[in-house]
Design an enzyme around this catalytic site. Structure first.
Site, PDB file in Angstrom:
ATOM      1  N   TYR A 266       4.041   1.658 -24.933  1.00 54.28           N
ATOM      2  CA  TYR A 266       4.391   2.244 -25.992  1.00 54.28           C
ATOM      3  C   TYR A 266       4.344   3.647 -25.705  1.00 54.28           C
ATOM      4  O   TYR A 266       4.209   4.171 -24.732  1.00 54.28           O
ATOM      5  CB  TYR A 266       4.108   2.146 -27.147  1.00 54.28           C
ATOM      6  CG  TYR A 266       2.646   2.772 -27.445  1.00 54.28           C
ATOM      7  CD1 TYR A 266       1.519   2.367 -26.772  1.00 54.28           C
ATOM      8  CD2 TYR A 266       2.793   4.068 -28.334  1.00 54.28           C
ATOM      9  CE1 TYR A 266       0.124   3.086 -27.038  1.00 54.28           C
ATOM     10  CE2 TYR A 266       1.518   4.529 -28.613  1.00 54.28           C
ATOM     11  CZ  TYR A 266       0.361   4.337 -27.683  1.00 54.28           C
ATOM     12  OH  TYR A 266      -0.814   4.690 -28.100  1.00 54.28           O
TER      13      TYR A 266
ATOM     14  N   LYS B 251      -0.143   3.326 -21.169  1.00 50.57           N
ATOM     15  CA  LYS B 251      -0.020   3.685 -22.391  1.00 50.57           C
ATOM     16  C   LYS B 251       0.299   2.223 -23.121  1.00 50.57           C
ATOM     17  O   LYS B 251       1.287   2.143 -23.205  1.00 50.57           O
ATOM     18  CB  LYS B 251       1.047   4.601 -22.762  1.00 50.57           C
ATOM     19  CG  LYS B 251       0.704   5.166 -24.188  1.00 50.57           C
ATOM     20  CD  LYS B 251       1.622   6.527 -24.292  1.00 50.57           C
ATOM     21  CE  LYS B 251       1.796   7.047 -25.648  1.00 50.57           C
ATOM     22  NZ  LYS B 251       0.320   7.440 -26.419  1.00 50.57           N
TER      23      LYS B 251
ATOM     24  N   GLU C 183     -11.485  11.570 -23.167  1.00 52.35           N
ATOM     25  CA  GLU C 183     -10.380  12.132 -24.110  1.00 52.35           C
ATOM     26  C   GLU C 183     -10.820  11.673 -25.452  1.00 52.35           C
ATOM     27  O   GLU C 183     -12.175  11.247 -25.674  1.00 52.35           O
ATOM     28  CB  GLU C 183      -9.092  11.522 -23.556  1.00 52.35           C
ATOM     29  CG  GLU C 183      -9.122   9.882 -23.665  1.00 52.35           C
ATOM     30  CD  GLU C 183      -7.675   9.389 -23.437  1.00 52.35           C
ATOM     31  OE1 GLU C 183      -6.392  10.013 -23.564  1.00 52.35           O
ATOM     32  OE2 GLU C 183      -7.409   8.275 -22.975  1.00 52.35           O
TER      33      GLU C 183
END
Ligand code: PDD
Length: 289
Positions: free
Chosen positions: A31, A147, A179
């Site tokens: 995505y 992703k 992250e």
């Protein structure tokens, strides 16, 4: 609301997704989230290139050429009257009956594309005031560069942060910060901007890349390297970045107040440089500081 299903723009209510779509059953898909400012896509090519790269990494074929996809998404934004907002798009591997982990060789290797667009104003107060973050162990898989729509590790971390009244969960593997659940993280120490290198352990955020390039051009030294939880908590400044959060200050990590507990000068500069990139590509917006 109008949505995109493959190459057709249709009413959202009319869409039916097959229960044996591999995206629905396995989270087998990729995505993107792209932002529009003043009717213009920002860093569109970068997002679309990353979508194709993510797809290639899982042997998924996006059924449209990039320029066709751009036209479809532009049309979607226009038909929904989006000026400053988000476009969400995903491509799944499609329907397979019966359910089977194995991807058959003769599978119609063309993904199913869906996209939606929503008006979402910039959260200017948040960009100045920032918020708190918790830290959490990074329990995700080892291909965070893709992703993927499989986001269980991310949503569990985000939800933990939310329940603790925090904005984000900053993730670490054995004490090394990677992250966040849905954003990248930067720290500032002695005027130097530090963030994890773009390897398999993080998503190489488009916002992250724009910030790094703009900071370097703007005279802010940047290092892409590992840093520890201790360095995070002892940082002069911490901020997170994403398509929707832009550059958002983190003023407290767990029980540690960062700097003086408000947005620091390098974070402010990073955001100003980032805003200048938006303005250069999408035109002026009114900014409250
Ligand atoms: N999230 N890391 C993770 C795990 C993310 O999910 C995101 C973005 C980022 C930042 O990437 P970018 O700067 O390209 O938006 C980093 C999006 C916004 C989301 O899932 O909604």
């Amino acid at each position: 609301m109008k949505v995109l299903v493959n190459d057709k723009i249709v009413e959202r209510e009319s869409v039916a997704i097959d229960m044996e779509d591999r995206g629905y059953q396995f989270g087998d898909g990729v995505y993107e989230v792209v932002r529009l400012y003043n009717d213009q896509f920002f860093t569109f090519d970068e997002h679309i290139n990353r979508l194709y790269e993510s797809a290639a990494k899982i042997d998924l074929v996006i059924p449209y050429a990039k320029d066709v996809l751009r036209n479809l998404l532009q049309k979607l934004a226009k038909e929904n009257n989006i000026h400053t907002g988000n476009v969400y798009l995903q491509v799944t591997r499609g329907i397979q009956i019966p359910r089977n982990h194995i991807i058959p060789d003769d599978f119609p290797l063309e993904g199913i594309l869906t996209a939606s667009a929503r008006e979402v104003p910039r959260n200017e107060a948040l960009f100045v005031e920032g918020g708190r973050a918790i830290t959490d162990e990074d329990i995700r898989w080892l291909r965070c560069d893709i992703k993927s729509i499989s986001l269980l590790g991310n949503i569990l971390a985000k939800n933990k942060a939310h329940r603790a009244g925090a904005l984000e969960a900053i993730l670490h593997r054995g004490g090394t910060v990677t992250e966040c659940s849905a954003s990248n993280v930067f720290i500032v120490k002695d005027g130097v901007l530090l963030t994890h290198a773009a390897d398999n352990l993080i998503l190489n955020g488009i916002t992250r890349q724009v910030i790094i390039d703009a900071a370097k051009k703007g005279g802010v030294p940047v290092e892409e390297r590992d840093f520890s939880l201790e360095e995070l908590k002892a940082a002069d400044e911490v901020f997170i970045s994403s398509t929707t959060l832009e550059v958002t200050p983190i003023t407290q990590v767990d029980d540690s107040v960062i700097g003086n507990g408000s947005r620091g000068p390098v974070t402010k500069k990073a955001h100003e440089l980032f805003e200048a990139e938006i303005v250069a590509s999408c035109g002026e917006f009114v900014t409250v500081r």
